[in-house]
Motif scaffolding. Structure first.
Motif, PDB file in Angstrom:
ATOM      1  N   UNK A  90       0.793  -1.314   0.045  1.00 46.26           N
ATOM      2  CA  UNK A  90       0.097   0.002   0.078  1.00 46.26           C
ATOM      3  C   UNK A  90       0.774   1.316   0.121  1.00 46.26           C
ATOM      4  N   UNK A  91       0.226   2.443  -0.540  1.00 50.49           N
ATOM      5  CA  UNK A  91       0.970   3.690  -0.408  1.00 50.49           C
ATOM      6  C   UNK A  91       0.713   4.269   1.233  1.00 50.49           C
ATOM      7  N   UNK A  92       1.790   4.801   1.499  1.00 49.47           N
ATOM      8  CA  UNK A  92       1.921   5.405   2.632  1.00 49.47           C
ATOM      9  C   UNK A  92       0.754   6.017   3.204  1.00 49.47           C
ATOM     10  N   UNK A  93       0.162   6.924   2.234  1.00 46.48           N
ATOM     11  CA  UNK A  93      -0.950   7.781   2.522  1.00 46.48           C
ATOM     12  C   UNK A  93      -1.953   7.029   2.632  1.00 46.48           C
ATOM     13  N   UNK A  94      -2.320   6.035   2.097  1.00 48.31           N
ATOM     14  CA  UNK A  94      -3.386   4.998   2.238  1.00 48.31           C
ATOM     15  C   UNK A  94      -3.437   4.549   3.741  1.00 48.31           C
ATOM     16  N   UNK A  95      -2.309   4.085   4.215  1.00 46.33           N
ATOM     17  CA  UNK A  95      -2.112   3.633   5.472  1.00 46.33           C
ATOM     18  C   UNK A  95      -2.380   4.465   6.617  1.00 46.33           C
ATOM     19  N   UNK A  96      -1.937   5.801   6.308  1.00 47.05           N
ATOM     20  CA  UNK A  96      -2.267   6.745   7.317  1.00 47.05           C
ATOM     21  C   UNK A  96      -3.581   7.065   7.347  1.00 47.05           C
ATOM     22  N   UNK A  97      -4.355   7.031   6.241  1.00 49.54           N
ATOM     23  CA  UNK A  97      -6.007   7.351   6.335  1.00 49.54           C
ATOM     24  C   UNK A  97      -6.717   6.051   7.190  1.00 49.54           C
ATOM     25  N   UNK A  98      -6.411   4.810   6.737  1.00 49.29           N
ATOM     26  CA  UNK A  98      -6.856   3.678   7.511  1.00 49.29           C
ATOM     27  C   UNK A  98      -6.539   3.671   9.029  1.00 49.29           C
ATOM     28  N   UNK A 129     -21.272   5.844   9.835  1.00 50.90           N
ATOM     29  CA  UNK A 129     -20.591   6.621   8.765  1.00 50.90           C
ATOM     30  C   UNK A 129     -19.214   6.404   8.740  1.00 50.90           C
ATOM     31  N   UNK A 130     -18.552   6.191   9.837  1.00 50.31           N
ATOM     32  CA  UNK A 130     -17.023   5.773   9.755  1.00 50.31           C
ATOM     33  C   UNK A 130     -16.924   4.719   8.814  1.00 50.31           C
ATOM     34  N   UNK A 131     -17.596   3.557   9.132  1.00 53.14           N
ATOM     35  CA  UNK A 131     -17.229   2.289   8.478  1.00 53.14           C
ATOM     36  C   UNK A 131     -17.703   2.443   7.151  1.00 53.14           C
ATOM     37  N   UNK A 132     -18.688   3.317   6.616  1.00 56.62           N
ATOM     38  CA  UNK A 132     -18.884   3.540   5.405  1.00 56.62           C
ATOM     39  C   UNK A 132     -17.688   4.260   4.500  1.00 56.62           C
ATOM     40  N   UNK A 133     -16.995   5.153   5.369  1.00 59.21           N
ATOM     41  CA  UNK A 133     -16.092   5.700   4.788  1.00 59.21           C
ATOM     42  C   UNK A 133     -14.826   4.663   4.729  1.00 59.21           C
ATOM     43  N   UNK A 134     -14.594   3.518   5.423  1.00 58.40           N
ATOM     44  CA  UNK A 134     -13.705   2.487   5.207  1.00 58.40           C
ATOM     45  C   UNK A 134     -14.097   1.800   3.938  1.00 58.40           C
ATOM     46  N   UNK A 135     -15.274   1.386   3.628  1.00 55.47           N
ATOM     47  CA  UNK A 135     -15.685   0.724   2.436  1.00 55.47           C
ATOM     48  C   UNK A 135     -15.401   1.587   1.327  1.00 55.47           C
ATOM     49  N   UNK A 136     -15.675   2.832   1.412  1.00 58.42           N
ATOM     50  CA  UNK A 136     -15.191   3.875   0.139  1.00 58.42           C
ATOM     51  C   UNK A 136     -13.557   3.728   0.050  1.00 58.42           C
ATOM     52  N   UNK A 137     -12.910   3.736   0.937  1.00 56.83           N
ATOM     53  CA  UNK A 137     -11.504   3.678   1.018  1.00 56.83           C
ATOM     54  C   UNK A 137     -10.869   2.342   0.249  1.00 56.83           C
ATOM     55  N   UNK A 272      -9.924   8.157  -1.933  1.00 53.02           N
ATOM     56  CA  UNK A 272      -9.105   8.329  -0.638  1.00 53.02           C
ATOM     57  C   UNK A 272      -9.408   9.664   0.252  1.00 53.02           C
ATOM     58  N   UNK A 273      -9.646  10.806  -0.460  1.00 49.01           N
ATOM     59  CA  UNK A 273     -10.036  11.807   0.189  1.00 49.01           C
ATOM     60  C   UNK A 273     -11.610  12.003   0.722  1.00 49.01           C
ATOM     61  N   UNK A 274     -12.591  11.302  -0.132  1.00 51.76           N
ATOM     62  CA  UNK A 274     -13.702  11.054   0.189  1.00 51.76           C
ATOM     63  C   UNK A 274     -14.011  10.194   1.174  1.00 51.76           C
ATOM     64  N   UNK A 275     -13.355   9.029   1.347  1.00 54.35           N
ATOM     65  CA  UNK A 275     -13.299   7.889   2.402  1.00 54.35           C
ATOM     66  C   UNK A 275     -12.837   8.628   3.682  1.00 54.35           C
ATOM     67  N   UNK A 276     -11.551   9.305   3.842  1.00 57.73           N
ATOM     68  CA  UNK A 276     -10.950  10.010   4.762  1.00 57.73           C
ATOM     69  C   UNK A 276     -12.132  11.103   5.582  1.00 57.73           C
ATOM     70  N   UNK A 277     -12.712  11.977   4.620  1.00 54.12           N
ATOM     71  CA  UNK A 277     -13.806  12.758   5.121  1.00 54.12           C
ATOM     72  C   UNK A 277     -14.791  12.029   5.772  1.00 54.12           C
ATOM     73  N   UNK A 278     -15.288  10.945   5.228  1.00 52.97           N
ATOM     74  CA  UNK A 278     -16.469  10.095   6.002  1.00 52.97           C
ATOM     75  C   UNK A 278     -16.044   9.470   7.328  1.00 52.97           C
ATOM     76  N   UNK A 279     -14.474   9.001   7.326  1.00 46.80           N
ATOM     77  CA  UNK A 279     -14.185   8.329   8.535  1.00 46.80           C
ATOM     78  C   UNK A 279     -13.769   9.633   9.647  1.00 46.80           C
ATOM     79  N   UNK A 280     -13.573  10.836   9.269  1.00 47.07           N
ATOM     80  CA  UNK A 280     -13.333  11.691  10.070  1.00 47.07           C
ATOM     81  C   UNK A 280     -14.826  12.320  10.975  1.00 47.07           C
ATOM     82  N   UNK A 281     -15.672  12.384   9.734  1.00 43.27           N
ATOM     83  CA  UNK A 281     -16.958  12.641   9.943  1.00 43.27           C
ATOM     84  C   UNK A 281     -17.712  11.792  10.991  1.00 43.27           C
TER      85      UNK A 281
END
Length: 320
Positions: A90-98, A129-137, A272-281
């Motif tokens: 994985x990219x380091x950015x993706x790991x940081x979002x997860x 909402x957060x786990x929906x963001x995980x699915x998007x990621x 990635x940004x969409x999933x991150x927004x959902x996770x943080x929200x």
């Protein structure tokens, strides 16, 4: 004092957010287990220096050391190994979002293990909402088994699940001791380092290749992201409170993604940004920190004929 704590908050976000960049660079010459070995040994040395400077005492309770051994395995050894292995794919950015899913999984574990952390409507909505963001990621390709990244993404989520269990375990079995966070961090990181040192004969092959970028990355990963970061986090919690200190969770994926794109040339995909927004929200909703729309004040009733000025609100009297 305010400036110093603010500087530590920024430093903490940078240290934890860039740790995934350091892992990615270190993997160019080290195996995942060797990365964890260096991270924990250097982190233990950094915390040893902090203990000496602050003159903090090392706990001597054998039962506490046994419980902190459980914390060390769940909070250091296993998740560090999982993240290091996952970043081979994985990219380091993706790991940081997860990694930002940690508060969600901590909440889920706490709902099962702690009586005062039961799910209510707000927390349930935040988790969903957060786990929906995980699915998007993960994306449709990962869910369908394509791309070869699904197992690595699940490894990252397994690491954050370990964090969640460890934080709940800390609250239930370690917090009652009332120890300084620096002492707790020193013991748990040192135990993790001792575990990795004991495994050295099995980790020596293949021989590590260390150049300047790898050496600097390991030094930063161990001393900053694993060692001093604990001290900074403790100072921020004491000064600002746990809720405000937890806001660093919202910044670490931003730092991680930015570092990966700018310094490693990683590609940012739409999910990635969409999933991150959902996770943080979801995190903010679950913890009740989402801003709420201001309620409109009800209009004051018109005074009846004959109402005296003394009977009116202060604002009305001033206007008259």
């Amino acid at each position: 004092m305010r400036v110093r704590i603010g500087a530590q908050f920024v430093a903490l976000a940078c240290a934890w957010g860039s740790s995934f960049l350091f892992i990615k660079v270190a993997l160019e010459g080290l195996t995942p287990a060797q990365v964890v070995w260096g991270r924990l040994v250097l982190g233990a040395l950094a915390l040893c220096a902090v203990m000496a400077v602050t003159r903090s005492r090392i706990p001597r309770d054998a039962g506490l050391w046994l419980r902190l051994s459980v914390v060390s395995v769940l909070l250091c050894v296993v998740p560090f190994l999982l993240f290091s292995w996952a970043e081979q794919h994985l990219d380091s950015g993706m790991a940081s979002i997860l990694n930002a899913t940690t508060p969600l999984l901590t909440l889920a574990v706490g709902a099962v293990a702690l009586a005062d952390e039961r799910l209510d409507r707000r927390r349930t909505a935040g988790l969903l909402t957060g786990f929906a963001g995980v699915l998007v990621l993960i994306g449709p390709g990962g869910l369908a088994g394509g791309g070869g990244h699904l197992l690595a993404e699940l490894a990252c989520l397994g690491a954050t699940a370990c964090y969640g269990v460890a934080f709940v375990y800390l609250r239930r079995y370690i917090t009652p001791y009332g120890l300084p966070a620096v002492s707790v961090a020193f013991v748990q990181v040192t135990i993790g380092a001792l575990i990795m040192l004991a495994a050295t004969p099995w980790l020596a092959s293949p021989a590590p290749r260390v150049d300047t970028p790898i050496a600097l990355s390991m030094l930063a990963l161990g001393a900053l992201s694993t060692g001093l970061a604990y001290l900074w986090n403790n100072n921020i919690v004491q000064a600002w409170g746990a809720v405000n200190a937890a806001a660093v969770t919202y910044l670490t994926p931003v730092v991680g993604v930015t570092a990966g794109v700018v310094l490693l040339g990683e590609r940012l995909t739409w999910n990635q940004p969409l999933g991150a927004v959902l996770v943080i929200a979801g995190i903010m909703a679950a913890h009740g920190t989402l801003p709420r729309p201001a309620r409109r004040r009800a209009a004051a009733p018109e005074p009846t004929v004959g109402t005296e000025a003394a009977d009116l609100p202060v604002e009305e009297r001033a206007a008259r």
